[in-house]
Design an enzyme around this catalytic site. Structure first.
Site, short mmCIF file in Angstrom:
data_model
loop_
_atom_site.label_atom_id
_atom_site.label_comp_id
_atom_site.label_asym_id
_atom_site.label_seq_id
_atom_site.Cartn_x
_atom_site.Cartn_y
_atom_site.Cartn_z
CG ASN A 12 -1.72 1.17 1.44
OD1 ASN A 12 -1.68 2.14 0.56
ND2 ASN A 12 -2.41 1.49 2.62
CE LYS A 14 -0.07 3.31 4.81
NZ LYS A 14 -0.17 3.26 6.19
CG HIS A 99 -5.75 2.12 5.41
ND1 HIS A 99 -5.38 2.95 6.19
CD2 HIS A 99 -4.65 1.28 5.16
CE1 HIS A 99 -3.95 2.71 6.62
NE2 HIS A 99 -3.86 1.54 6.05
CD GLU A 101 -3.01 5.65 6.91
OE1 GLU A 101 -2.92 5.61 5.43
OE2 GLU A 101 -1.75 5.06 7.48
CD GLU A 171 -3.30 -2.50 7.19
OE1 GLU A 171 -2.38 -2.70 6.71
OE2 GLU A 171 -4.01 -1.13 7.12
N GLY A 177 2.72 2.30 10.89
CA GLY A 177 3.80 3.38 10.69
C GLY A 177 4.49 3.89 11.95
CB SER A 215 5.36 -2.00 12.17
OG SER A 215 5.13 -0.42 12.33
#
Ligand code: 13P
Length: 257
Positions: A12, A14, A99, A101, A171, A177, A215
């Protein structure tokens, strides 16, 4: 012990990438992935402006490409959105939906994520449905309640046959991250819970791939992918470096052996 079935590793990107840098990354990933034969499927989810470039460079390779979101609508006056059918015009296989985010920064509800998953399926794409808890939710013992709710919202709107065509990505938000991955045991325990819910939906849904994301690095990938219910990974930062991404793909292959 992992299950005896092929692994799936998807990058991904991003909001990263430029035409010039992408060319090297895509070409290197395609070359490296060809050595993995049929044991590991590899995909990259790129920003929409780079779909044509991805299609041009990856068509004919073993690597599939995808988008990071799709609209819940088929078409119409939705400025800025991208329809699943439009992505399909570029030979896309995967569409990430839900996701964390997007759930956090764009306030996407479980119902909206479910509508996006259904739109992706209708366009012939494979939705990668992301689910995961925040640190607060984990610390207040609400992990299963949170991800169970996120998963249920999607399974509710899909038939058994449709649900069999999705991919799930667990996730944990606190691992994304941050450099702080879930331990293999923490991840496996949630994956087992997810697997049980998939089994409940029907026999055909039981073998839906459940990826881990958060991660993942070359150093921890093999242990994570070696867990019984972890079928591969959704890779953020490490998917931007071909060497790291390919090492993670190779770890998926080693975990199968
Ligand atoms: P990182 O691998 O950078 O933690 O990101 C994970 C992720 O969000 C993939 O979708």
């Amino acid at each position: 012990m992992s299950r005896e079935r092929a692994k799936l590793v998807v990058g991904n990107w991003k909001m990263h990438g430029r035409i010039k840098d992408n060319a090297a990354l895509l070409t290197e990933v395609a070359a490296g992935a060809s050595a993995l034969q049929n044991e590991v499927s590899v995909g990259v989810c790129v920003p929409c402006p780079y779909l044509a470039q991805s299609q041009a460079l990856l068509a004919g390779s073993v690597v599939r490409w995808g988008v990071q979101d799709v609209s819940a609508h088929a078409q119409g006056a939705y400025t800025g959105e991208v329809a699943a059918e439009m992505a399909a015009d570029f030979g896309v296989t995967y569409a990430i939906v839900g996701h964390s985010e997007r759930r956090a920064y764009h306030r996407e509800s479980p119902e909206l994520v479910a509508a996006k998953a259904r739109r992706a399926l209708d366009a012939g794409l494979t939705p990668i449905v992301c689910i995961g808890e925040t640190l607060d939710e984990r610390e207040s013992d609400a992990t299963e309640q949170v991800i169970g709710g996120q998963l249920d919202a999607v399974l509710l709107v899909l038939s058994e046959e449709e649900a069999a065509r999705i991919v799930i990505a667990y996730e944990p938000v606190w691992a994304i991250g941050t450099g702080k991955s879930a331990t293999a045991e923490q991840a496996q325990s949630v994956h087992a819970f997810v697997r049980a819910k998939l089994v409940e939906k029907g026999a055909a849904v039981a073998s839906v791939p459940v990826l881990y994301g958060g991660s993942v690095k070359p150093e921890n990938a093999q242990e994570l992918f070696g867990q019984r219910d972890i079928d591969g990974g959704l890779i953020g930062g490490a998917s931007l470096k071909s060497k790291d991404f390919l090492a993670i793909c190779q770890a998926a292959r080693t975990a199968l052996q």
